[in-house]
Design a protein around this motif. Structure first.
Motif, short mmCIF file in Angstrom:
data_model
loop_
_atom_site.label_atom_id
_atom_site.label_comp_id
_atom_site.label_asym_id
_atom_site.label_seq_id
_atom_site.Cartn_x
_atom_site.Cartn_y
_atom_site.Cartn_z
N LEU A 5 0.88 -1.35 0.30
CA LEU A 5 0.20 0.09 0.23
C LEU A 5 0.55 1.69 0.19
O LEU A 5 0.47 2.24 -0.32
CB LEU A 5 -1.38 0.19 0.57
N SER B 185 1.83 2.76 2.55
CA SER B 185 1.23 4.35 3.26
C SER B 185 0.91 3.60 4.79
O SER B 185 0.39 2.72 5.20
CB SER B 185 0.21 4.61 2.97
N SER C 18 -0.93 4.93 6.42
CA SER C 18 -2.38 5.07 7.82
C SER C 18 -3.23 4.37 7.06
O SER C 18 -4.10 3.99 7.57
CB SER C 18 -2.91 7.00 6.67
N ALA C 19 -2.30 3.63 5.53
CA ALA C 19 -3.93 3.37 4.78
C ALA C 19 -3.93 1.35 5.84
O ALA C 19 -4.97 1.06 5.53
CB ALA C 19 -4.02 2.83 3.29
N GLN D 166 -5.50 2.16 9.04
CA GLN D 166 -7.56 1.89 9.12
C GLN D 166 -7.97 1.26 8.14
O GLN D 166 -9.13 0.62 8.52
CB GLN D 166 -7.52 3.15 7.61
N GLN D 167 -7.03 0.43 7.18
CA GLN D 167 -7.40 -1.04 7.01
C GLN D 167 -7.70 -2.12 8.28
O GLN D 167 -8.66 -2.57 8.52
CB GLN D 167 -6.57 -2.03 5.91
N GLU E 202 -4.80 -2.53 -2.85
CA GLU E 202 -5.19 -1.05 -1.74
C GLU E 202 -6.39 -1.11 -0.82
O GLU E 202 -6.76 -0.72 0.52
CB GLU E 202 -5.20 0.11 -2.18
N GLU E 203 -7.34 -1.76 -1.38
CA GLU E 203 -8.61 -1.90 -1.16
C GLU E 203 -9.08 -2.88 0.00
O GLU E 203 -10.30 -3.25 0.53
CB GLU E 203 -9.97 -1.54 -1.76
#
Length: 294
Positions: A16, A18, A20-21, A24-25, A136-137
């Motif tokens: 990712l 990141s 932060s990403a 968040q996940q 990413e998601e």
């Protein structure tokens, strides 16, 4: 955090790019992720990532470690899945991304049946026509309808669909019925914006694929809305069969230019990578392919 969990976290951060990403996940604070990566670096005695204000970049040591982590984690996942497969009981979570109209009309009944048949599998269904980034998601499986795949896509074709050009009887009575694709230039058309250029339609003419520019007075990223607009006489549209069928059956629209077929659509099960695919995901793909073929 044990060694395997640390590897999994590092791979996720690397993919990712990141903290932060990933936080968040996982539903944790960013500081938790940064602290765990820092602990991993301290344990290894190697700097794995170069931090910047915009994005993380792997060091040479981080790149080498990432490849080794992927090999190890794939072997662990394959071993665990092999044991699970001996029990022949799919279990675990599947986050699946589904196109809105096709997902609601064709896939939702299959997925609900699948959920009843395999109660140990937890499905998280995301209905959207946008093109998602699986890595990413955190998507395990995405169903995508497209005429062509992109380089690097990891996919299995599980079905196909036809594109139909349709118009309402009222529109045809008022404006006439086009006899070939070139005549569309003199008609009002309705464009689907998620298909790239909404004003460039392709047809097979004498065995060759040809492109025709059309004038669109109304554009949308949803085929159901465009087909309803077509039924109300606002123009001509091209729609996939899974949307047009209901309108055709009721007589609200008619198929035109049937002698000039548009390129067919492929329905694909997209995977985030070509690594080992868990049993639960493979069983779901097999179920979708079998039911769609029927």
């Amino acid at each position: 955090m044990d060694r395997l969990d640390a590897m999994k976290l590092f791979v996720r951060v690397a993919e990712l790019g990141s903290f932060s990403a990933v936080a968040q996940q996982l539903g944790v604070a960013r500081s938790v992720v940064t602290r765990q990566i820092a602990g991993l670096e301290a344990h290894l005695g190697v700097k794995l990532m170069a931090r910047s204000t915009r994005r993380l970049a792997l060091t040479s040591g981080g790149t080498a470690y990432l490849e080794k982590c992927r090999v190890i984690l794939n072997l662990v996942e394959a071993a665990e899945s092999g044991v699970a497969e001996d029990r022949l009981t799919p279990r675990g979570n599947i986050r699946i991304s589904l196109p809105l109209s096709y997902g609601m009309k064709r896939l939702a009944p299959i997925l609900l049946d699948f959920s009843q048949r395999y109660p140990d599998v937890a499905l998280d269904m995301d209905f959207s026509d946008r093109r998602v980034n699986l890595i990413e998601e955190g998507i395990d499986l995405s169903i995508r309808i497209t005429r062509r795949l992109e380089s690097g896509d990891v996919a299995r074709r599980i079905g196909s669909g036809r594109m139909l050009v349709v118009a309402s009887p009222d529109y045809l009575a008022r404006h006439g019925r086009p006899e070939n694709p070139a005549e569309l230039a003199h008609h009002v058309c309705l464009g689907y914006t998620n298909a790239g250029s909404s004003q460039l339609w392709q047809f097979m003419v004498d065995g060759q694929l040809e492109s025709f520019h059309v004038h669109t007075r109304l554009n949308a990223n949803n085929g159901d809305v465009l087909t309803e607009a077509t039924a109300q006489g606002l123009g001509i549209s091209c729609q996939p069969d899974f949307i047009a069928d209901t309108f055709l059956a009721s007589g609200r629209v008619e198929e035109i230019l049937a002698d000039f077929p548009m390129p067919s659509l492929g329905i694909y099960a997209m995977l985030p990578s070509n690594r080992h695919v868990p049993l639960r995901v493979r069983v779901l793909m097999d179920t979708l392919a079998e039911r769609l073929a029927a």
